[in-house]
Motif scaffolding. Structure first.
Motif, short mmCIF file in Angstrom:
data_model
loop_
_atom_site.label_atom_id
_atom_site.label_comp_id
_atom_site.label_asym_id
_atom_site.label_seq_id
_atom_site.Cartn_x
_atom_site.Cartn_y
_atom_site.Cartn_z
N UNK A 1 0.84 -1.20 0.00
CA UNK A 1 0.00 0.00 0.00
C UNK A 1 0.87 1.25 0.00
N UNK A 2 1.92 1.26 0.82
CA UNK A 2 2.82 2.41 0.88
C UNK A 2 3.47 2.65 -0.48
N UNK A 3 3.94 1.59 -1.12
CA UNK A 3 4.58 1.72 -2.42
C UNK A 3 3.62 2.29 -3.45
N UNK A 4 2.38 1.83 -3.44
CA UNK A 4 1.40 2.32 -4.40
C UNK A 4 1.08 3.79 -4.17
N UNK A 5 1.04 4.19 -2.92
CA UNK A 5 0.84 5.61 -2.61
C UNK A 5 2.01 6.43 -3.16
N UNK A 6 3.23 5.92 -3.00
CA UNK A 6 4.40 6.65 -3.50
C UNK A 6 4.45 6.69 -5.02
N UNK A 7 3.83 5.71 -5.66
CA UNK A 7 3.75 5.73 -7.13
C UNK A 7 2.76 6.78 -7.63
N UNK A 8 1.87 7.25 -6.74
CA UNK A 8 0.99 8.34 -7.12
C UNK A 8 -0.49 8.01 -7.20
N UNK A 9 -0.89 6.82 -6.77
CA UNK A 9 -2.31 6.47 -6.82
C UNK A 9 -3.10 7.29 -5.80
N UNK A 10 -4.26 7.77 -6.22
CA UNK A 10 -5.08 8.62 -5.36
C UNK A 10 -5.72 7.83 -4.22
N UNK A 11 -5.98 6.56 -4.46
CA UNK A 11 -6.57 5.70 -3.44
C UNK A 11 -6.14 4.27 -3.70
N UNK A 12 -5.95 3.52 -2.62
CA UNK A 12 -5.55 2.12 -2.71
C UNK A 12 -6.61 1.28 -1.99
N UNK A 13 -7.26 0.40 -2.73
CA UNK A 13 -8.34 -0.42 -2.20
C UNK A 13 -7.92 -1.89 -2.14
N UNK A 14 -8.64 -2.64 -1.32
CA UNK A 14 -8.34 -4.05 -1.14
C UNK A 14 -9.34 -4.91 -1.91
N UNK A 15 -8.84 -5.72 -2.83
CA UNK A 15 -9.72 -6.63 -3.55
C UNK A 15 -10.36 -7.62 -2.59
N UNK A 16 -9.78 -7.78 -1.40
CA UNK A 16 -10.40 -8.63 -0.38
C UNK A 16 -11.79 -8.14 -0.01
N UNK A 17 -12.01 -6.82 -0.04
CA UNK A 17 -13.36 -6.29 0.16
C UNK A 17 -14.31 -6.85 -0.89
N UNK B 1 4.67 -6.90 -12.86
CA UNK B 1 4.65 -5.54 -13.41
C UNK B 1 4.71 -4.49 -12.31
N UNK B 2 3.97 -4.72 -11.21
CA UNK B 2 4.05 -3.77 -10.11
C UNK B 2 5.48 -3.70 -9.57
N UNK B 3 6.12 -4.84 -9.44
CA UNK B 3 7.51 -4.84 -8.96
C UNK B 3 8.40 -4.01 -9.88
N UNK B 4 8.19 -4.10 -11.18
CA UNK B 4 9.00 -3.31 -12.12
C UNK B 4 8.75 -1.82 -11.93
N UNK B 5 7.50 -1.45 -11.71
CA UNK B 5 7.19 -0.04 -11.51
C UNK B 5 7.84 0.50 -10.24
N UNK B 6 7.82 -0.31 -9.18
CA UNK B 6 8.45 0.10 -7.93
C UNK B 6 9.95 0.30 -8.13
N UNK B 7 10.56 -0.61 -8.88
CA UNK B 7 12.00 -0.51 -9.14
C UNK B 7 12.32 0.68 -10.04
N UNK B 8 11.42 0.97 -11.00
CA UNK B 8 11.64 2.11 -11.89
C UNK B 8 11.66 3.43 -11.11
N UNK B 9 10.93 3.48 -10.01
CA UNK B 9 10.89 4.68 -9.17
C UNK B 9 11.97 4.65 -8.07
N UNK B 10 12.82 3.61 -8.12
CA UNK B 10 13.91 3.48 -7.14
C UNK B 10 13.40 3.49 -5.70
N UNK B 11 12.24 2.87 -5.48
CA UNK B 11 11.69 2.75 -4.13
C UNK B 11 12.33 1.56 -3.45
N UNK B 12 12.86 1.78 -2.27
CA UNK B 12 13.48 0.70 -1.49
C UNK B 12 12.37 -0.05 -0.76
#
Length: 485
Positions: free
Chosen positions: A156-172, A294-305
């Motif tokens: 969730x933190x990584x997705x927020x840092x990528x710029x998503x306005x909201x992060x929802x759980x498919x578990x819902x 693909x999400x892992x690649x996006x996180x790496x492209x943004x150099x997020x640790x």
């Protein structure tokens, strides 16, 4: 036919072969000459044919070593070699097991990261994302963590840092699916709904397409429920849009899925119910599906640790889930979740502890069966299949009248979503570890029953009324296509 036999002896590409076939006027592939059996090779090598417009999978010919591993995957799924005529079209269930088996990156998922980056950089769009149960126990592998490590909060933190306005759980949405699917099952069991038993699950798009192609006569058994991904897309662009006062056309919906077939599912033309409700049929319920890789690649492209990230919570309105919603990611999890709620709906009592640890339907066995005694109803018989080869065995029994089950769960991929085609490269040990991670989350949950999810209760109170209502049918249910052969 002699021309075709001659072509098979030449070392030509798949694309060139199909081009020549078209020129000589062959529009359908004939059984006995070329039916994509394992013995068939494009020239001197074996390779799974992938159409150029496949929405899920891409073949990179220059990287292909013609090892035939993809053929083993596809024949094991009983797709390659199991059709004789398809109007000249290549049949693919989009499951991506060939991608997992390929060790040379000659087969990959169709990369949608550029489309998602473009949406994130468009300030006129409200870009939201949902994450599947399975990705939270596999994403960490792309960053050196052990399979099954729960990285829900970091994701969730990584997705927020990528710029998503909201992060929802498919578990819902899995809990929402359980409410609809269990209600549908009870209505079939009690005769309120005039549809045949057993009821098939419908949350695996690769399985659904398999049934549409090979067993269209059994489609009346399929639950009309959309998958959790598609249910959440529909409610984001309807209920959420109304709550937030946002034009649905300005919302861009993304999912993080373990599944390459989810890309195909997003593009199904009937998945536009929120758009129809808004009077804008061009709006799709889901705009893009990213694999875990693909999400892992996006996180790496943004150099997020990633491993150093702190934990964040999902956004409210679609952030709560029960343990039942989380185990959707493992083979048997849909059955376990649905039976827990079906027991409650049939008896108006909380299910017994046995159904909170329903071991008979867990694990990597290809076909599992169990019987649950429900007071006032009797024995509820269930079956669980993982992998399309096992699905074919069960479907043949049902077609011949030998299956006596009430409910059958089908998952296209071995292990279910934890072994999906969009996951990090998979072994049986990894699948088991990921499933264990999900079951541990369920066991630790304060709410383990889908009907206890307060956000699900609220959406029924404020929007749908009750499961299987007219509005629920409009947004949360769908029809299927008899694709035939």
């Amino acid at each position: 036919m002699d021309k075709i036999s001659g072509l098979l002896q030449k070392d030509i590409s798949r694309r060139k072969f199909l081009e020549i076939m078209g020129k000589i006027g062959l529009t359908s592939l004939t059984m006995g000459v070329i039916n994509y059996q394992p013995r068939f090779a494009w020239g001197s090598f074996k390779v799974v044919p992938v159409a150029a417009d496949n929405p899920s999978i891409v073949w990179h010919e220059s990287k292909c070593k013609r090892c035939g591993k993809c053929v083993g995957a596809c024949t094991g799924q009983t797709v390659l070699g199991y059709y004789n005529s398809s109007g000249g079209k290549i049949i693919c269930t989009n499951c991506g097991q060939c991608v997992l088996r390929c060790t040379n990156s000659a087969l990959t998922e169709r990369d949608d990261t550029a489309k998602v980056w473009q949406a994130l950089n468009n300030h006129d769009l409200h870009v939201v994302v949902q994450t599947s149960p399975a990705s939270r126990v596999s994403l960490g592998e792309e960053f050196g963590l052990k399979a099954g490590t729960v990285v829900e909060g970091k994701q969730v933190t990584a997705l927020k840092q990528l710029g998503f306005a909201a992060v929802f759980d498919t578990g819902f949405a899995a809990d929402l699916t359980v409410m609809e699917e269990a209600t549908e099952l009870v209505q079939r069991l009690t005769g309120k709904l005039n549809k045949p038993l057993p009821q098939f699950t419908s949350c695996s798009p690769g399985w659904v397409k398999f049934c549409e192609h090979f067993y269209p006569d059994l489609l009346p058994h399929m639950s009309t429920c959309k998958s959790p991904q598609q249910m959440l897309g529909a409610v984001i662009k309807s209920y959420y849009a109304q709550k937030k006062g946002i034009d649905p056309a300005k919302i861009f919906t993304v999912s993080v899925m373990p599944c390459t077939a989810k890309k195909f599912e997003c593009q199904r033309p009937e998945m536009n119910d929120a758009g129809l409700l808004a009077g804008k049929p061009g709006i799709k319920d889901m705009d893009a599906a990213l694999t875990t890789r693909e999400l892992a690649r996006m996180i790496k492209q943004k150099n997020i640790n990633f491993t150093k990230l702190g934990d964040s919570l999902y956004d409210s309105i679609f952030g709560e889930k029960s343990g039942a919603g989380l185990i959707f990611g493992s083979s048997g999890g849909v059955t376990e979740a649905a039976v827990r709620t079906a027991f409650y709906l049939l008896t108006n009592t909380r299910p017994p502890d046995q159904l909170l640890n329903f071991t008979e339907v867990r694990g990597l066995t290809g076909i599992k069966e169990a019987v649950v005694n429900i007071p006032g109803f009797g024995n509820l018989k269930v079956a669980v299949c993982q992998g399309l080869g096992n699905a074919r065995k069960v479907l043949e029994l049902i077609r011949s009248g030998q299956g006596s089950w009430h409910f059958v769960e089908f998952m296209a991929c071995p292990g279910g979503c934890v072994g999906g085609g969009g996951q990090p490269k998979t072994t049986d040990n990894a699948r088991t570890a990921r499933a264990t991670g999900l079951y541990n989350l369920d066991a630790a949950s304060s709410k383990r029953l889908s009907y206890e999810n307060q956000e699900v209760q609220k959406i029924y109170q404020e929007f749908f009324g009750f499961p299987m209502s007219d509005k629920a049918h409009q947004l949360l249910h769908t029809d299927y296509i008899a694709r035939g052969l």
